[in-house]
Design a protein around this motif. Structure first.
Motif, mmCIF file in Angstrom:
data_model
loop_
_atom_site.group_PDB
_atom_site.id
_atom_site.type_symbol
_atom_site.label_atom_id
_atom_site.label_comp_id
_atom_site.label_asym_id
_atom_site.label_seq_id
_atom_site.Cartn_x
_atom_site.Cartn_y
_atom_site.Cartn_z
ATOM 1 N N THR A 1 7.251 -6.846 -1.759
ATOM 2 C CA THR A 1 7.113 -6.076 0.205
ATOM 3 C C THR A 1 5.882 -6.745 0.829
ATOM 4 O O THR A 1 5.676 -6.835 2.240
ATOM 5 N N ASP B 1 4.325 7.337 -1.387
ATOM 6 C CA ASP B 1 6.141 6.947 -0.653
ATOM 7 C C ASP B 1 6.153 5.458 -1.956
ATOM 8 O O ASP B 1 5.835 4.366 -1.687
ATOM 9 N N ILE C 1 5.830 -1.865 6.610
ATOM 10 C CA ILE C 1 5.179 -1.782 7.941
ATOM 11 C C ILE C 1 3.883 -2.500 7.746
ATOM 12 O O ILE C 1 3.380 -1.902 6.216
ATOM 13 N N HIS D 1 11.211 -1.781 8.631
ATOM 14 C CA HIS D 1 10.643 0.008 7.700
ATOM 15 C C HIS D 1 9.956 -1.075 6.831
ATOM 16 O O HIS D 1 9.091 -0.361 6.910
ATOM 17 N N ASN E 1 1.010 -1.086 0.051
ATOM 18 C CA ASN E 1 -0.380 -0.287 0.189
ATOM 19 C C ASN E 1 0.585 1.159 -0.428
ATOM 20 O O ASN E 1 1.433 1.479 1.112
ATOM 21 N N ARG F 1 16.951 -2.051 7.252
ATOM 22 C CA ARG F 1 16.258 -0.102 7.558
ATOM 23 C C ARG F 1 15.325 -0.276 8.533
ATOM 24 O O ARG F 1 14.828 -0.896 8.327
ATOM 25 N N SER G 1 12.681 -9.097 -1.048
ATOM 26 C CA SER G 1 12.500 -7.284 0.465
ATOM 27 C C SER G 1 12.893 -7.927 1.424
ATOM 28 O O SER G 1 12.930 -9.332 1.269
ATOM 29 N N GLY G 2 13.829 -7.638 2.202
ATOM 30 C CA GLY G 2 14.410 -7.402 3.522
ATOM 31 C C GLY G 2 13.978 -6.987 4.573
ATOM 32 O O GLY G 2 13.915 -5.288 4.852
HETATM 33 P P1 ADP Z 1 14.213 -2.816 0.410
HETATM 34 O O1 ADP Z 1 14.109 -2.857 -1.057
HETATM 35 O O2 ADP Z 1 14.671 -2.511 1.601
HETATM 36 O O3 ADP Z 1 14.521 -4.728 0.808
HETATM 37 P P2 ADP Z 1 11.142 -2.689 0.004
HETATM 38 O O4 ADP Z 1 10.817 -3.035 -1.210
HETATM 39 O O5 ADP Z 1 9.612 -3.590 0.815
HETATM 40 O O6 ADP Z 1 12.313 -2.854 1.194
HETATM 41 O O7 ADP Z 1 10.551 -1.190 -0.119
HETATM 42 C C1 ADP Z 1 10.540 -1.003 1.706
HETATM 43 C C2 ADP Z 1 9.668 0.695 1.455
HETATM 44 O O8 ADP Z 1 8.541 0.042 1.625
HETATM 45 C C3 ADP Z 1 9.727 1.030 2.794
HETATM 46 O O9 ADP Z 1 10.939 1.919 3.228
HETATM 47 C C4 ADP Z 1 8.463 2.301 2.815
HETATM 48 O O10 ADP Z 1 9.168 2.957 2.441
HETATM 49 C C5 ADP Z 1 8.007 1.944 1.782
HETATM 50 N N1 ADP Z 1 7.117 0.650 2.729
HETATM 51 C C6 ADP Z 1 6.522 0.135 3.973
HETATM 52 N N2 ADP Z 1 5.738 -0.845 3.914
HETATM 53 C C7 ADP Z 1 4.671 -0.932 3.056
HETATM 54 C C8 ADP Z 1 3.951 -1.705 2.363
HETATM 55 N N3 ADP Z 1 3.278 -2.183 3.097
HETATM 56 N N4 ADP Z 1 3.590 -1.195 1.308
HETATM 57 C C9 ADP Z 1 4.386 -0.537 0.393
HETATM 58 N N5 ADP Z 1 4.880 0.229 0.541
HETATM 59 C C10 ADP Z 1 5.936 -0.119 1.873
#
Ligand code: ADP
Ligand code: MG
Length: 346
Positions: free
Chosen positions: A294, A176, A265, A263, A117, A252, A247-248
Motif C-alpha cells: 500500500t 482503518d 489514498i 481507494h 497511514n 475498488r 496492492s492494486g
Molecule cells: P488491495 O488489497 O485492495 O489491493 P490495499 O492493501 O492497499 O489494497 O488496501 C486498501 C485499503 O487500505 C483501502 O480500502 C483503505 O481501507 C486503506 N487505505 C487507503 N489508503 C491508505 C493509506 N494511505 N494508508 C493506509 N491505508 C490506506
C-alpha cells in the motif's frame, strides 16, 4: 491516465508437478477453501495427518471470522469501539494482542514515511469507500472537505498507549486497517498452523499469500499472472517463510463523470493515487508485506525507492499506469518463465 487499460498483478498458487506426482505425495497435500473478508482464502498444507490439519484449520477459520467482524473499519465491533473512544477524546483498554498489533502498525507507518497511514479512516469514509458496493458513483468530496481534513491530518504517532490504555489528542483519528488486515489475518493463520506443528503450508487470500516450509522435497511455486487471464507473467519459487503481497489501485474505485478515483489514498494530497497501478512486495511476513505494498503505491515513482529503503525491502515490482514496470534486481532475478521487461534498480 487510463488505469483501466493496465493489468493488475495478482498471484496464483500453481500446483506444478501435481499430475505427475505419485499417490503418496498427493495424499500429503491438503487443500481447503474459505470465504472470509469477502475474499476466497485457499489454504494448502503439506502434511500426512489430515485430522490434525483439520483441527488447526477449524481454529484458523474461527479466528479469521472473529477478526473480520471485530476489526471492521466502519461496522460495529472492537475497532469501532476503539475509534469511538479515540474520537471522543476518551481512553480505551486494549488486550495485549491489540496493543501489539497497533504498535506494529505505528512502526510500519513510521517506516513507510507516513505513506501507509491507517489513521485516515475519516478521509476514506469521506471518499465513500466505507461500503461493500462497488463501483461507487456518488460525487467525490469537495475540495474544502478534503482541505479541512488535511489541516487536521491524523497520524499514528498521535496514538498513545500506556498500560494497555489507548488514547489520542487528535479527535480526527479513525483507524482503518483495510490496508493491512489481509496481511495480519494471514500471519495469524500461519501462526495457528505452526502452533499445531504444521511446518509446510501456504495461506493465499485472493493472490496475497504467505508460505512456510516446502511442498515435500520441492519449493512451493507461485505464479504471478494477469487478472482475468490464465496468462502467467512469471513464476516464483518460494523459499521457506515468505510473504508475497500485491496492492492494486483500481479494483475498488469511485467513478464519477467519467473519472475514476482509486481507494488507496495519498495522505499528503487527500486524493486517490493514479500513477502506480500495482505494487508487489516479497518480504518475511504478511502484515509488513501488505502495509508496504500500500505504501509503495502511495509513494509513487518519485519516492517508492526511499520508502523501500526505509522499510528494508529489496524485492519490489511496480506496474505503472502507462503499462511499464520498474522492479528491484533481486525480485527480477527470481522470476522464472517470464518475459516481463522491467526497468531495474538495486
Ligand atoms: P488491495 O488489497 O485492495 O489491493 P490495499 O492493501 O492497499 O489494497 O488496501 C486498501 C485499503 O487500505 C483501502 O480500502 C483503505 O481501507 C486503506 N487505505 C487507503 N489508503 C491508505 C493509506 N494511505 N494508508 C493506509 N491505508 C490506506
Ligand atoms: Mg495493503
Amino acid at each position: 491516465m487510463k488505469i483501466e487499460n493496465v493489468f493488475k498483478i495478482s498471484v496464483l498458487v500453481l500446483f506444478f508437478n501435481l499430475i505427475v506426482a505419485c499417490n503418496s505425495n498427493q495424499d500429503k497435500l491438503i487443500k481447503k477453501q474459505y470465504f472470509i473478508f469477502g475474499t476466497i482464502i485457499d489454504v494448502l498444507v503439506w502434511h500426512d495427518d489430515e485430522h490434525l490439519v483439520n483441527q488447526a484449520l477449524t481454529e484458523v477459520e474461527t479466528e479469521l471470522n472473529g477478526m473480520h467482524s471485530q476489526w471492521h473499519a466502519w461496522k460495529d465491533g472492537r475497532l469501532h469501539e476503539i475509534n469511538h473512544a479515540l474520537r471522543a477524546g476518551e481512553s480505551f483498554e486494549l488486550t495485549d494482542e491489540e496493543v501489539q498489533f497497533i504498535q506494529t502498525t505505528q512502526l510500519l507507518s513510521k517506516q513507510s514515511l507516513g505513506n501507509f497511514n491507517p489513521a485516515i479512516g475519516e478521509l476514506i469514509h469521506l471518499w465513500g469507500f466505507h461500503t461493500d458496493d462497488y463501483p461507487i458513483t456518488e460525487p467525490p468530496p469537495s475540495e474544502s472537505e478534503i482541505n479541512d481534513f488535511l489541516a487536521h491530518m491524523p497520524n499514528m504517532e498521535e496514538i498513545v498507549i500506556n498500560n494497555n490504555q489507548i488514547s489520542s489528542k487528535n479527535p480526527r483519528i479513525w483507524l482503518d486497517y483495510g490496508g493491512v488486515a489481509k496481511g495480519y489475518a494471514i500471519d495469524k493463520a500461519i501462526n495457528i498452523l505452526k502452533k499445531h506443528g504444521i511446518e509446510n503450508a501456504i495461506v493465499n487470500a485472493g493472490g496475497d499469500l504467505r508460505s512456510i516450509g516446502s511442498k515435500g522435497d520441492k519449493n512451493w511455486k507461485v505464479a504471478i499472472r494477469k487478472p482475468n487471464s490464465e496468462d502467467v507473467l512469471a513464476v516464483i519459487s518460494v523459499q521457506g517463510d515468505e510473504s508475497i503481497f500485491t496492492s492494486g489501485n483500481y479494483e475498488r474505485y469511485k467513478e464519477f463523470n467519467g473519472k475514476r478515483y482509486a481507494h488507496i489514498i495519498d495522505p499528503k494530497t487527500g486524493y486517490g493515487v493514479e500513477e502506480i497501478v500495482s505494487a508487489t512486495v516479497v518480504t518475511d511476513n504478511g502484515t509488513k508485506a501488505d502495509a508496504a505494498a500500500t505504501a509503495l503505491i502511495v509513494a509513487g515513482t518519485k519516492s517508492w525507492q526511499k520508502v523501500a529503503q526505509s522499510m528494508n525491502l529489496d524485492q519490489v515490482l511496480m506496474i505503472k499506469s502507462d503499462g511499464m514496470c520498474v522492479a528491484t534486481v533481486k525480485i527480477m532475478q527470481r522470476l522464472k518463465q517470464s518475459d516481463l521487461q522491467c526497468e531495474t534498480v538495486n
